[in-house]
Scaffold this motif. Structure first.
Motif, mmCIF file in Angstrom:
data_model
loop_
_atom_site.group_PDB
_atom_site.id
_atom_site.type_symbol
_atom_site.label_atom_id
_atom_site.label_comp_id
_atom_site.label_asym_id
_atom_site.label_seq_id
_atom_site.Cartn_x
_atom_site.Cartn_y
_atom_site.Cartn_z
ATOM 1 N N VAL A 19 0.840 -1.208 0.000
ATOM 2 C CA VAL A 19 0.000 0.000 0.000
ATOM 3 C C VAL A 19 0.872 1.252 0.000
ATOM 4 C CG1 VAL A 19 -1.666 1.339 1.340
ATOM 5 C CG2 VAL A 19 -1.990 -1.111 1.067
ATOM 6 N N LEU A 20 1.912 1.259 0.809
ATOM 7 C CA LEU A 20 2.796 2.431 0.865
ATOM 8 C C LEU A 20 3.497 2.656 -0.470
ATOM 9 C CD1 LEU A 20 4.351 1.985 4.420
ATOM 10 C CD2 LEU A 20 2.559 3.572 3.717
ATOM 11 N N LYS A 21 3.942 1.577 -1.108
ATOM 12 C CA LYS A 21 4.600 1.694 -2.415
ATOM 13 C C LYS A 21 3.609 2.191 -3.463
ATOM 14 C CE LYS A 21 8.706 -0.124 -1.408
ATOM 15 N NZ LYS A 21 9.982 0.528 -1.621
ATOM 16 N N ALA A 22 2.361 1.715 -3.384
ATOM 17 C CA ALA A 22 1.326 2.181 -4.313
ATOM 18 C C ALA A 22 1.081 3.673 -4.118
ATOM 19 C CB ALA A 22 0.025 1.398 -4.116
ATOM 20 N N ARG A 23 1.001 4.109 -2.870
ATOM 21 C CA ARG A 23 0.781 5.528 -2.570
ATOM 22 C C ARG A 23 1.912 6.376 -3.157
ATOM 23 N NH1 ARG A 23 -2.274 8.145 1.166
ATOM 24 N NH2 ARG A 23 -2.688 6.247 2.339
ATOM 25 N N GLN A 24 3.147 5.932 -2.981
ATOM 26 C CA GLN A 24 4.305 6.667 -3.506
ATOM 27 C C GLN A 24 4.260 6.742 -5.030
ATOM 28 O OE1 GLN A 24 7.492 4.364 -1.836
ATOM 29 N NE2 GLN A 24 7.692 5.672 -0.040
ATOM 30 N N ALA A 25 3.965 5.615 -5.672
ATOM 31 C CA ALA A 25 3.933 5.580 -7.136
ATOM 32 C C ALA A 25 2.816 6.455 -7.684
ATOM 33 C CB ALA A 25 3.780 4.145 -7.625
ATOM 34 N N LEU A 26 1.648 6.409 -7.060
ATOM 35 C CA LEU A 26 0.515 7.212 -7.524
ATOM 36 C C LEU A 26 0.782 8.707 -7.358
ATOM 37 C CD1 LEU A 26 -2.366 4.970 -6.204
ATOM 38 C CD2 LEU A 26 -1.972 5.577 -8.606
ATOM 39 N N ALA A 27 1.564 9.075 -6.366
ATOM 40 C CA ALA A 27 1.888 10.482 -6.149
ATOM 41 C C ALA A 27 2.660 11.064 -7.328
ATOM 42 C CB ALA A 27 2.690 10.643 -4.861
ATOM 43 N N GLU A 28 3.346 10.219 -8.058
ATOM 44 C CA GLU A 28 4.145 10.660 -9.207
ATOM 45 C C GLU A 28 3.328 10.742 -10.504
ATOM 46 O OE1 GLU A 28 7.391 11.572 -8.886
ATOM 47 O OE2 GLU A 28 7.117 11.222 -6.743
ATOM 48 N N LEU A 29 2.110 10.193 -10.484
ATOM 49 C CA LEU A 29 1.279 10.146 -11.688
ATOM 50 C C LEU A 29 0.325 11.333 -11.741
ATOM 51 C CD1 LEU A 29 0.323 6.350 -11.773
ATOM 52 C CD2 LEU A 29 2.331 7.485 -12.726
ATOM 53 N N THR A 30 -0.209 11.575 -12.932
ATOM 54 C CA THR A 30 -1.242 12.593 -13.085
ATOM 55 C C THR A 30 -2.603 11.905 -13.143
ATOM 56 O OG1 THR A 30 -1.041 12.577 -15.496
ATOM 57 C CG2 THR A 30 0.308 14.170 -14.311
ATOM 58 N N THR A 31 -3.639 12.663 -12.902
ATOM 59 C CA THR A 31 -4.996 12.122 -12.911
ATOM 60 C C THR A 31 -5.268 11.358 -14.210
ATOM 61 O OG1 THR A 31 -5.758 13.927 -11.515
ATOM 62 C CG2 THR A 31 -7.440 12.732 -12.758
ATOM 63 N N GLY A 32 -5.808 10.151 -14.057
ATOM 64 C CA GLY A 32 -6.156 9.324 -15.207
ATOM 65 C C GLY A 32 -5.084 8.338 -15.613
ATOM 66 N N GLN A 33 -3.846 8.530 -15.144
ATOM 67 C CA GLN A 33 -2.797 7.559 -15.474
ATOM 68 C C GLN A 33 -2.975 6.309 -14.624
ATOM 69 O OE1 GLN A 33 0.830 9.995 -15.012
ATOM 70 N NE2 GLN A 33 1.157 9.640 -17.196
ATOM 71 N N GLN A 34 -2.460 5.190 -15.136
ATOM 72 C CA GLN A 34 -2.657 3.913 -14.461
ATOM 73 C C GLN A 34 -1.357 3.324 -13.938
ATOM 74 O OE1 GLN A 34 -4.863 1.356 -17.122
ATOM 75 N NE2 GLN A 34 -6.770 2.395 -16.653
ATOM 76 N N LEU A 35 -1.489 2.677 -12.787
ATOM 77 C CA LEU A 35 -0.403 1.972 -12.121
ATOM 78 C C LEU A 35 -0.714 0.486 -12.129
ATOM 79 C CD1 LEU A 35 2.053 1.735 -10.121
ATOM 80 C CD2 LEU A 35 0.376 2.083 -8.287
ATOM 81 N N HIS A 36 0.277 -0.324 -12.496
ATOM 82 C CA HIS A 36 0.173 -1.781 -12.378
ATOM 83 C C HIS A 36 0.973 -2.176 -11.149
ATOM 84 C CE1 HIS A 36 1.328 -6.004 -14.057
ATOM 85 N NE2 HIS A 36 0.337 -6.078 -13.181
ATOM 86 N N LEU A 37 0.289 -2.699 -10.146
ATOM 87 C CA LEU A 37 0.913 -3.123 -8.900
ATOM 88 C C LEU A 37 0.900 -4.639 -8.833
ATOM 89 C CD1 LEU A 37 1.959 -2.518 -5.965
ATOM 90 C CD2 LEU A 37 -0.442 -2.634 -5.276
#
Length: 78
Positions: A19-37
């Motif tokens: 969860v913490l790694k997801a939070r960090q990665a999402l902080a670097e993205l802009t709205t609408g971009q996707q993260l594969h965890l």
């Protein structure tokens, strides 16, 4: 290259690190971009959807393959 803006592999890490790694990665993205965890911690099956709901990010998909959990998270506008 995948269609994801970011991909993180948290295999071998236990709660709360996925969860913490997801939070960090999402902080670097802009709205609408996707993260594969990718995670191996079975607790992530409940933790990641709860995290998405609490933070306003969208859980687009979740699946399990080869003992790994895969989550596609779209960054929300919050």
């Amino acid at each position: 290259m995948s269609d994801f803006a970011a991909e993180i592999d948290t295999s071998g890490l236990n709660c709360p690190l996925p969860v913490l790694k997801a939070r960090q990665a999402l902080a670097e993205l802009t709205t609408g971009q996707q993260l594969h965890l990718i995670a191996t911690d079975k607790g992530a099956a409940k933790d990641i959807p709860a995290f998405c709901k609490m933070t306003g990010n969208a859980l687009i998909d979740s699946s399990e393959t080869d003992d790994k959990l895969h989550f596609i998270i779209e960054k929300g506008g919050i």
